[in-house]
Design a protein around this motif. Structure first.
Motif, PDB file in Angstrom:
ATOM      1  N   ARG A 200      13.901   4.461  -2.190  1.00 33.52           N
ATOM      2  CA  ARG A 200      13.575   5.226  -0.975  1.00 33.52           C
ATOM      3  C   ARG A 200      14.450   6.459  -0.762  1.00 33.52           C
ATOM      4  NH1 ARG A 200       8.706   4.255   0.701  1.00 33.52           N
ATOM      5  NH2 ARG A 200       9.246   5.080   2.730  1.00 33.52           N
TER       6      ARG A 200
ATOM      7  N   LYS B  93      12.644   9.508  -0.125  1.00 32.46           N
ATOM      8  CA  LYS B  93      11.997   9.563   1.201  1.00 32.46           C
ATOM      9  C   LYS B  93      13.026   9.823   2.297  1.00 32.46           C
ATOM     10  CE  LYS B  93       7.748   8.378  -0.069  1.00 32.46           C
ATOM     11  NZ  LYS B  93       6.495   9.029   0.314  1.00 32.46           N
TER      12      LYS B  93
ATOM     13  N   GLY C  10       2.517  -4.858  11.933  1.00 37.79           N
ATOM     14  CA  GLY C  10       3.023  -3.579  11.417  1.00 37.79           C
ATOM     15  C   GLY C  10       4.445  -3.720  10.878  1.00 37.79           C
TER      16      GLY C  10
ATOM     17  N   PHE D 142       4.865  -2.289   2.190  1.00 38.88           N
ATOM     18  CA  PHE D 142       4.253  -1.061   1.662  1.00 38.88           C
ATOM     19  C   PHE D 142       5.308  -0.178   0.992  1.00 38.88           C
ATOM     20  CE2 PHE D 142       0.666  -0.983   5.059  1.00 38.88           C
ATOM     21  CZ  PHE D 142      -0.002  -1.974   4.366  1.00 38.88           C
TER      22      PHE D 142
ATOM     23  N   LYS E 276       4.707  -2.118  -2.605  1.00 39.24           N
ATOM     24  CA  LYS E 276       3.592  -1.171  -2.843  1.00 39.24           C
ATOM     25  C   LYS E 276       2.303  -1.865  -3.310  1.00 39.24           C
ATOM     26  CE  LYS E 276       6.787   2.621  -3.668  1.00 39.24           C
ATOM     27  NZ  LYS E 276       6.655   3.429  -2.486  1.00 39.24           N
ATOM     28  N   THR E 277       1.307  -1.021  -3.666  1.00 37.72           N
ATOM     29  CA  THR E 277      -0.020  -1.577  -3.988  1.00 37.72           C
ATOM     30  C   THR E 277      -0.159  -1.862  -5.492  1.00 37.72           C
ATOM     31  OG1 THR E 277      -0.821   0.685  -4.167  1.00 37.72           O
ATOM     32  CG2 THR E 277      -1.267  -0.438  -2.105  1.00 37.72           C
TER      33      THR E 277
ATOM     34  N   SER F 188      -5.446   1.874  -3.614  1.00 42.36           N
ATOM     35  CA  SER F 188      -4.731   2.804  -2.732  1.00 42.36           C
ATOM     36  C   SER F 188      -4.488   2.198  -1.360  1.00 42.36           C
ATOM     37  CB  SER F 188      -5.527   4.100  -2.594  1.00 42.36           C
ATOM     38  OG  SER F 188      -6.741   3.845  -1.926  1.00 42.36           O
ATOM     39  N   VAL F 189      -5.222   1.130  -1.041  1.00 44.04           N
ATOM     40  CA  VAL F 189      -5.129   0.655   0.334  1.00 44.04           C
ATOM     41  C   VAL F 189      -5.080  -0.879   0.402  1.00 44.04           C
ATOM     42  CG1 VAL F 189      -7.623   0.663   0.841  1.00 44.04           C
ATOM     43  CG2 VAL F 189      -6.037   1.207   2.610  1.00 44.04           C
ATOM     44  N   VAL F 190      -4.103  -1.360   1.171  1.00 51.23           N
ATOM     45  CA  VAL F 190      -4.008  -2.807   1.418  1.00 51.23           C
ATOM     46  C   VAL F 190      -4.899  -3.130   2.614  1.00 51.23           C
ATOM     47  CG1 VAL F 190      -2.434  -4.631   2.194  1.00 51.23           C
ATOM     48  CG2 VAL F 190      -1.697  -3.008   0.448  1.00 51.23           C
TER      49      VAL F 190
ATOM     50  N   ALA G 275      -7.163  -6.703   9.670  1.00 45.43           N
ATOM     51  CA  ALA G 275      -5.726  -6.746   9.947  1.00 45.43           C
ATOM     52  C   ALA G 275      -4.910  -5.495   9.646  1.00 45.43           C
ATOM     53  CB  ALA G 275      -5.109  -7.910   9.174  1.00 45.43           C
ATOM     54  N   VAL G 276      -5.361  -4.597   8.776  1.00 45.85           N
ATOM     55  CA  VAL G 276      -4.397  -3.600   8.296  1.00 45.85           C
ATOM     56  C   VAL G 276      -4.753  -2.137   8.558  1.00 45.85           C
ATOM     57  CG1 VAL G 276      -3.082  -2.787   6.291  1.00 45.85           C
ATOM     58  CG2 VAL G 276      -3.723  -5.188   6.432  1.00 45.85           C
TER      59      VAL G 276
ATOM     60  N   PRO H 101      -6.424   1.030   9.930  1.00 47.67           N
ATOM     61  CA  PRO H 101      -7.218   1.331  11.134  1.00 47.67           C
ATOM     62  C   PRO H 101      -8.547   2.050  10.893  1.00 47.67           C
ATOM     63  CG  PRO H 101      -4.904   1.746  11.545  1.00 47.67           C
ATOM     64  CD  PRO H 101      -5.027   1.455  10.079  1.00 47.67           C
TER      65      PRO H 101
ATOM     66  N   LEU I 110     -10.933  -1.089  11.479  1.00 46.27           N
ATOM     67  CA  LEU I 110     -10.081  -2.223  11.857  1.00 46.27           C
ATOM     68  C   LEU I 110     -10.434  -2.741  13.252  1.00 46.27           C
ATOM     69  CD1 LEU I 110      -7.706  -4.115  11.435  1.00 46.27           C
ATOM     70  CD2 LEU I 110      -6.171  -2.263  12.073  1.00 46.27           C
TER      71      LEU I 110
ATOM     72  N   ASN J  42     -11.184  -6.613  13.608  1.00 48.16           N
ATOM     73  CA  ASN J  42     -10.230  -7.446  14.338  1.00 48.16           C
ATOM     74  C   ASN J  42     -10.880  -8.079  15.573  1.00 48.16           C
ATOM     75  OD1 ASN J  42      -7.805  -7.578  16.514  1.00 48.16           O
ATOM     76  ND2 ASN J  42      -7.036  -7.968  14.459  1.00 48.16           N
TER      77      ASN J  42
ATOM     78  N   TYR K 283     -13.502 -10.905  14.369  1.00 51.12           N
ATOM     79  CA  TYR K 283     -13.005 -12.210  13.895  1.00 51.12           C
ATOM     80  C   TYR K 283     -12.433 -13.021  15.062  1.00 51.12           C
ATOM     81  CZ  TYR K 283      -7.872 -12.651  13.724  1.00 51.12           C
ATOM     82  OH  TYR K 283      -6.561 -12.852  14.062  1.00 51.12           O
TER      83      TYR K 283
END
Ligand code: ACO
Length: 334
Positions: free
Chosen positions: A89, A92, A131, A138, A142-143, A148-150, A175-176, A178, A277, A281, A284
């Motif tokens: 990181r 970043k 979150g 993440f 990572k994935t 590209s998206v979880v 869940a993840v 939006p 999402l 959400n 369910y």
């Protein structure tokens, strides 16, 4: 639940190590005791060793002393994890000072253990919001390559056995992510198809949901789902995927037949992919509460290592079940 027992048996044959970062929490401790007793995963508890030792007498836990306990404030690998986090990181903007603080956060520590090969999977969320569980995962784990998206799927066990496969359905993303783009939604559909096959153990018939069935309404939101359907069909031509369709057309045979007569999926869907999402959400939770369905998950899909998130309202058996799923994912048996 038969399918959870099958997962436990598979996990037991190839035992993996699951880290529980909320290691002082009562339901987590009770679940850890059951898991160790049943022998389908090795358990690492992150927390104060004294508090965890006291739980044995406090809650009558016979197996808890077999868990590995890691105190987040002082342990042998602290420097290694600080260096690993910095390596991952620094670009970043992470400073040494901040890294030294973050490794003391059990949620960061758990993901660093996985990255370093000291644990195979993680279950958290009995105390922490989704979150907060996901962010370190993440950033550090990572994935999977090519993803590209979880996203998060729920295995829904319906009281009414007419739905899905003998009452079993899979809903995603609940869940993840939006507001997925069309291509992200296509990816979510395909990864959910894989989860359906591997974890729920049923052959997926995927409906891409909208407020329109096969062009009955015109709107950019409908266009997104139609584009996602086409992309998903190209990404996984072997999978049965159709849309866009309304929920009733997806699950009620007579309505499916009248609104989408040419569809192989309409009226027979066992996987529902929601356009956002919000819709996933809300749906369910309504089906769980109003139709009395059992909701197992969210099973996180697309992460490079199995990390699963609990609802803060979870029970001890919810934690045991999610560890069974995570251990099976970690063993590569799904
Ligand atoms: N898949 C993979 N990686 C992702 C995803 C995703 N869906 N979303 C964000 N990331 C990555 C980013 O690329 C970024 O990586 P980087 O730092 O290496 O560049 C990192 O995660 C952080 O990204 P941010 O954009 O800063 O993401 P943020 O931290 O703002 O939010 C989060 C991500 C936490 C998942 C957010 O989308 C969220 O809160 N989602 C909703 C979760 C939730 O509350 N669900 C409902 C409750 S769950 C239930 O009821 C069962």
């Amino acid at each position: 639940m038969e399918f959870i027992n099958q997962l436990k048996a598979k996990a037991k044959a190839n035992k993996k190590t699951i880290v529980l970062p909320e290691g002082e929490e009562e339901r987590t401790l009770k679940a850890a005791d059951i898991i160790i007793g049943e022998g389908f995963a090795n358990i690492i508890l992150i927390g104060n060793p004294e508090v965890i030792a006291e739980s044995k007498a406090k809650y009558g836990l016979d197996n808890i002393e077999k868990a590995t306990v890691v105190n987040p404030l002082s342990h042998d690998k602290k420097e290694d994890y600080i260096n690993l986090l910095l390596e991952l990181r620094r670009s970043k903007g992470l400073t040494e000072e901040k890294a030294a603080t973050l490794v003391e956060d059990p949620l960061y520590l758990a993901t660093l253990m996985i990255k370093n090969g000291d644990a195979d999977g993680e279950v958290a969320g009995a105390l922490n919001a989704t979150g907060d569980v996901l962010r370190p995962a993440f950033q550090i784990v990572k994935t999977l390559p090519g993803i590209s998206v979880v996203s998060g799927a729920f295995i829904m066990i319906m009281k009414d056995k007419e739905f899905g496969d003998n009452g079993m359905m899979v809903f995603a993303d609940c869940a993840v992510h939006p507001n997925p783009t069309a291509s992200e939604l296509a990816e979510i559909a395909v990864t959910t198809g894989k989860t359906t096959k591997s974890i729920a153990g049923i052959e997926p018939r995927i409906a891409m949901l909208s407020f329109s069935t096969k062009g009955s309404a015109k709107h950019e939101m409908v266009d997104k789902v139609r584009e996602a359907t086409e992309l998903a069909q190209k990404m996984a031509p072997e999978m049965k995927i159709d849309g866009e369709m309304q929920a009733d057309a997806a699950i009620i045979p007579a309505i499916g037949k009248s609104k989408a007569p040419d569809s192989e999926i309409a009226g027979k869907a066992n996987v529902l992919v929601f356009p956002t999402l919000e819709t996933g959400n809300i749906s369910y939770k309504l089906v769980q509460r109003m139709a009395g369905a059992e909701a197992i998950g969210p099973v996180l899909q697309g992460m490079a290592a199995p990390i699963n998130d609990l609802s803060r309202g979870c029970s001890v058996s919810d934690i045991v079940n999610l560890v069974a799923i995570t251990a099976t994912q970690a063993a590569g048996l799904v």
